[in-house]
Design a protein around this motif. Structure first.
Motif, short mmCIF file in Angstrom:
data_model
loop_
_atom_site.label_atom_id
_atom_site.label_comp_id
_atom_site.label_asym_id
_atom_site.label_seq_id
_atom_site.Cartn_x
_atom_site.Cartn_y
_atom_site.Cartn_z
N GLN A 16 0.91 -1.24 -0.01
CA GLN A 16 0.02 0.00 -0.04
C GLN A 16 0.85 1.27 0.05
OE1 GLN A 16 -2.60 -0.67 3.49
NE2 GLN A 16 -4.29 -1.65 2.28
N ARG A 19 1.99 1.77 -3.67
CA ARG A 19 0.80 2.22 -4.13
C ARG A 19 0.38 3.53 -4.01
NH1 ARG A 19 -2.61 -2.93 -2.76
NH2 ARG A 19 -4.01 -1.15 -2.49
N PHE A 23 0.67 5.98 -7.13
CA PHE A 23 -0.96 6.29 -8.04
C PHE A 23 -1.37 7.49 -7.20
CE2 PHE A 23 -1.45 1.31 -7.73
CZ PHE A 23 -0.73 1.10 -9.16
N ASP A 34 -7.94 3.66 -4.69
CA ASP A 34 -6.88 2.55 -4.45
C ASP A 34 -7.21 1.69 -3.49
OD1 ASP A 34 -4.62 0.81 -4.91
OD2 ASP A 34 -3.29 2.00 -3.42
N ASP A 39 -7.61 -5.83 -0.72
CA ASP A 39 -6.17 -6.14 -0.38
C ASP A 39 -6.32 -7.38 0.53
OD1 ASP A 39 -4.90 -4.29 -1.91
OD2 ASP A 39 -4.85 -2.94 -0.37
N HIS A 44 -0.25 -10.74 -2.71
CA HIS A 44 0.48 -9.55 -3.09
C HIS A 44 1.78 -9.95 -3.52
CE1 HIS A 44 -2.59 -6.62 -1.80
NE2 HIS A 44 -2.92 -7.56 -1.02
N ARG A 58 -1.20 -6.98 -7.29
CA ARG A 58 -2.01 -7.87 -6.44
C ARG A 58 -2.71 -8.69 -7.38
NH1 ARG A 58 -6.56 -4.21 -4.14
NH2 ARG A 58 -7.41 -4.70 -5.86
N ARG A 71 -2.89 -3.37 -9.50
CA ARG A 71 -2.19 -2.45 -8.65
C ARG A 71 -0.63 -2.74 -9.01
NH1 ARG A 71 -7.06 -1.40 -8.09
NH2 ARG A 71 -8.04 -0.55 -6.43
N ALA A 73 2.94 -1.68 -9.54
CA ALA A 73 3.40 -0.41 -9.18
C ALA A 73 4.92 -0.71 -9.02
CB ALA A 73 2.65 0.42 -7.83
#
Length: 143
Positions: A16, A19, A23, A34, A39, A44, A58, A71, A73
């Motif tokens: 997270q 991200r 993002f 997001d 999650d 992940h 993810r 997601r 990233a």
């Protein structure tokens, strides 16, 4: 660099954080878009450089054997080094090991050719998120 795949709270928090940087800060996508509540039920992928989490993605697996990769990233300083490709490949292999036969992804439209290199096929344009046109793509396993 090694890709770790899991569901631990620590791994999710590190994902997270990546991200949020990629993002929300860089792309201006609202943070609440997001955090969609998936999650904790997803696996992940995480790549570390020493103690620094640098890349993530993810995978949400559905009961019907399909899945959604999302997601993806990589921190800005680590882009262009093939790390995202390692993450995507690792999640694709993980999905195959779990018996998943279909992977869907909604990606930025400019990444179409990138995902086609992995065998994803373009389906259609979908929503615009934070000013970014997303496209739906899918990968069908040969098994």
């Amino acid at each position: 660099m090694k890709v770790t795949i899991g569901k631990s709270l620590e791994l999710i928090e590190q994902a997270q954080a990546i991200r949020f940087q990629a993002f929300s800060v860089e792309q201006g996508i609202p943070n609440e878009l997001d955090f969609d509540g998936l999650d904790s039920s997803s696996v992940h992928a995480l790549v570390m450089d020493g103690n620094q989490a640098i890349a993530t993605a993810r995978l949400s697996i559905n009961p019907d054997g399909s899945s959604v990769m999302a997601r993806v990233a990589v921190l800005k300083a680590y882009r262009g080094k093939g790390i995202a490709s390692q993450v995507v490949t690792a999640l694709m292999k993980y999905a195959e090991q779990q018996g998943v036969d279909l992977i869907e992804i909604h990606a930025h439209s400019y990444l179409r050719n990138y995902y086609e290199k992995f065998g994803f096929e373009f389906i259609q344009d979908v929503e615009v998120v934070g000013g970014h046109q997303l496209i739906a793509m899918s990968y069908q396993s040969a098994t």
